[in-house]
Write an enzyme that holds these catalytic residues in place. Sequence first.
Site, short mmCIF file in Angstrom:
data_model
loop_
_atom_site.label_atom_id
_atom_site.label_comp_id
_atom_site.label_asym_id
_atom_site.label_seq_id
_atom_site.Cartn_x
_atom_site.Cartn_y
_atom_site.Cartn_z
N SER A 108 0.85 -1.20 0.00
CA SER A 108 0.00 0.00 0.00
C SER A 108 0.88 1.25 0.00
O SER A 108 2.01 1.22 0.53
CB SER A 108 -0.84 -0.02 1.27
OG SER A 108 -1.26 1.28 1.60
N SER A 109 0.34 2.34 -0.52
CA SER A 109 1.12 3.60 -0.55
C SER A 109 1.35 4.18 0.85
O SER A 109 2.13 5.11 1.00
CB SER A 109 0.40 4.63 -1.42
OG SER A 109 -0.90 4.85 -0.94
N CYS A 110 0.69 3.61 1.87
CA CYS A 110 0.92 4.13 3.22
C CYS A 110 2.27 3.71 3.80
O CYS A 110 2.62 4.11 4.89
CB CYS A 110 -0.21 3.73 4.16
SG CYS A 110 -0.17 2.00 4.59
N TYR A 137 -0.28 -0.82 10.10
CA TYR A 137 -0.49 -1.43 8.78
C TYR A 137 0.74 -1.21 7.89
O TYR A 137 1.20 -2.13 7.19
CB TYR A 137 -1.73 -0.80 8.15
CG TYR A 137 -2.13 -1.36 6.82
CD1 TYR A 137 -2.66 -2.65 6.71
CD2 TYR A 137 -2.04 -0.60 5.66
CE1 TYR A 137 -3.06 -3.16 5.47
CE2 TYR A 137 -2.43 -1.09 4.43
CZ TYR A 137 -2.94 -2.38 4.34
OH TYR A 137 -3.34 -2.87 3.13
N LYS A 141 3.24 -3.93 6.07
CA LYS A 141 3.45 -3.96 4.62
C LYS A 141 4.93 -3.78 4.27
O LYS A 141 5.43 -4.38 3.31
CB LYS A 141 2.58 -2.89 3.93
CG LYS A 141 1.09 -3.21 3.98
CD LYS A 141 0.80 -4.51 3.22
CE LYS A 141 -0.63 -4.93 3.23
NZ LYS A 141 -0.88 -6.20 2.57
N HIS A 180 -12.92 2.83 3.39
CA HIS A 180 -12.14 3.96 2.91
C HIS A 180 -13.09 5.09 2.48
O HIS A 180 -14.30 4.90 2.38
CB HIS A 180 -11.28 3.51 1.72
CG HIS A 180 -10.16 2.61 2.12
ND1 HIS A 180 -10.27 1.24 2.02
CD2 HIS A 180 -8.93 2.86 2.62
CE1 HIS A 180 -9.14 0.70 2.46
NE2 HIS A 180 -8.31 1.66 2.82
O1 GFB Z 1 -9.68 6.52 2.62
P1 GFB Z 1 -9.26 6.84 3.99
O2 GFB Z 1 -10.04 6.22 5.09
O3 GFB Z 1 -7.75 6.47 4.21
O4 GFB Z 1 -9.39 8.44 4.20
P2 GFB Z 1 -6.27 7.11 3.99
C1 GFB Z 1 -8.89 9.37 3.28
C2 GFB Z 1 -9.26 10.78 3.70
O5 GFB Z 1 -10.67 10.95 3.56
C3 GFB Z 1 -8.93 11.15 5.14
C4 GFB Z 1 -11.19 11.57 4.72
O6 GFB Z 1 -8.46 12.48 5.16
C5 GFB Z 1 -10.30 11.05 5.84
O7 GFB Z 1 -10.39 11.86 6.99
N1 GFB Z 1 -12.62 11.25 4.86
C6 GFB Z 1 -13.65 12.13 4.75
C7 GFB Z 1 -13.15 10.04 5.13
N2 GFB Z 1 -14.82 11.53 4.99
C8 GFB Z 1 -14.55 10.23 5.22
C9 GFB Z 1 -15.38 9.09 5.52
O8 GFB Z 1 -16.60 9.16 5.63
N3 GFB Z 1 -14.71 7.88 5.66
C10 GFB Z 1 -13.37 7.76 5.54
N4 GFB Z 1 -12.81 6.55 5.67
N5 GFB Z 1 -12.57 8.83 5.29
C11 GFB Z 1 -5.66 4.64 4.31
C12 GFB Z 1 -4.85 3.89 5.32
O9 GFB Z 1 -5.40 5.96 4.55
O10 GFB Z 1 -5.28 4.39 2.98
C13 GFB Z 1 -4.68 2.49 4.96
O11 GFB Z 1 -5.45 4.06 6.58
C14 GFB Z 1 -4.44 2.24 3.49
O12 GFB Z 1 -3.64 2.00 5.72
C15 GFB Z 1 -5.30 3.08 2.59
O13 GFB Z 1 -3.10 2.46 3.19
C16 GFB Z 1 -4.90 2.99 1.14
O14 GFB Z 1 -5.99 7.35 2.55
O15 GFB Z 1 -6.06 8.29 4.87
#
Ligand code: GFB
Length: 310
Positions: A108-110, A137, A141, A180
């Site tokens: 993952s890109s994280c 995570y 990875k 996500h």
């Molecule tokens: O997709 P996401 O959960 O993961 O959140 P990451 C991306 C951005 O969207 C963050 C915002 O800035 C969240 O605060 N966001 C806004 C929301 N509204 C929402 C919502 O309703 N739900 C969610 N989930 N986010 C993940 C990593 O990071 O990326 C994993 O935690 C993994 O490890 C994945 O690598 C690809 O992009 O921040």
Amino acid sequence: MNKKDKIYVAGHTGMVGSAIVRRLMELGYHNFIFSTSKETDLRKQDAVFGFFENEKPDVVFLAAAKVGGIFANNTYRAEFLYDNLMIESNIIHASYLSGVQKLLFLGSSCIYPRLAPQPIKEEYLLTGLLESTNEPYAIAKIAGIKLCDAYRAQYGCNFISAMPTNLYGPNDNYDLTGSHVLPALIRKFHEAKKNNVNEVVLWGTGTPLREFMHVDDLADACYFLINNFNEPGFVNVGTQVEISILNLAYLIKDIVGFEGEIVYDRTKPDGMPRKLMDVSKLTTMGWHSSIPLEAGIRNVYNQLNTQDWF
Ligand code: GFB
């Protein structure tokens, strides 16, 4: 990889694994081994070693993982570290013991530092501190990449790794605490429209930048890499198109046809401020993504009517 190879896609019911199976079937591959998590708990060494001993796959796609969005990563920190370390260690070691010819590990890109220069090149791995919301995570990875490299160096195994950007597509997770952002926003806008609610809540500030790729593009890239990449290290897989979370929200709002307001919940974290992959290593090898974001989201949205919340 050839048509007679026995192929094991670990995680074949998940979004990534199912996309890989779909792509390989389209290309005429049919010699698959499937095992559900009930049949083989990939966190258990004995179960995994026994499975490989019996099945002896030729090619392995390691797409099984405990995954989730920012809230799940930050909340279930022990599970994200333990489950992922166990799954990848067991599968990579069993692949070595049973003589697997080629293995592709998906990360993952994280894995990159929180403040890595953008766009992020593969060589920026381990050059700075990780983003805290997904550190467990990311550590798992990074360990997966290093396992593949170590087994190549010590035992000569042809094990490779690919690091996809944020993904979406069929079989995504729409549970609002685990998902996500992209599936979460599709669901939130759809439910708000359906129930005549005038507001949709966006977590954080809406300013973080992300790159989103349709999982069918990733599956095609995995097929390309399994056939064309045989080196230590890993390859970024992305579209090199970024969008702010707020603009993603506007795009999904339009696609769904929601006419109310977007409000912010600033108690929720933003995560990494920016996460744009440099994909020149992959494009130089000859692979490019092909599904534009808007078309990809429309395609996903049009297939959601089987979901119970829809
Ligand atoms: O997709 P996401 O959960 O993961 O959140 P990451 C991306 C951005 O969207 C963050 C915002 O800035 C969240 O605060 N966001 C806004 C929301 N509204 C929402 C919502 O309703 N739900 C969610 N989930 N986010 C993940 C990593 O990071 O990326 C994993 O935690 C993994 O490890 C994945 O690598 C690809 O992009 O921040």
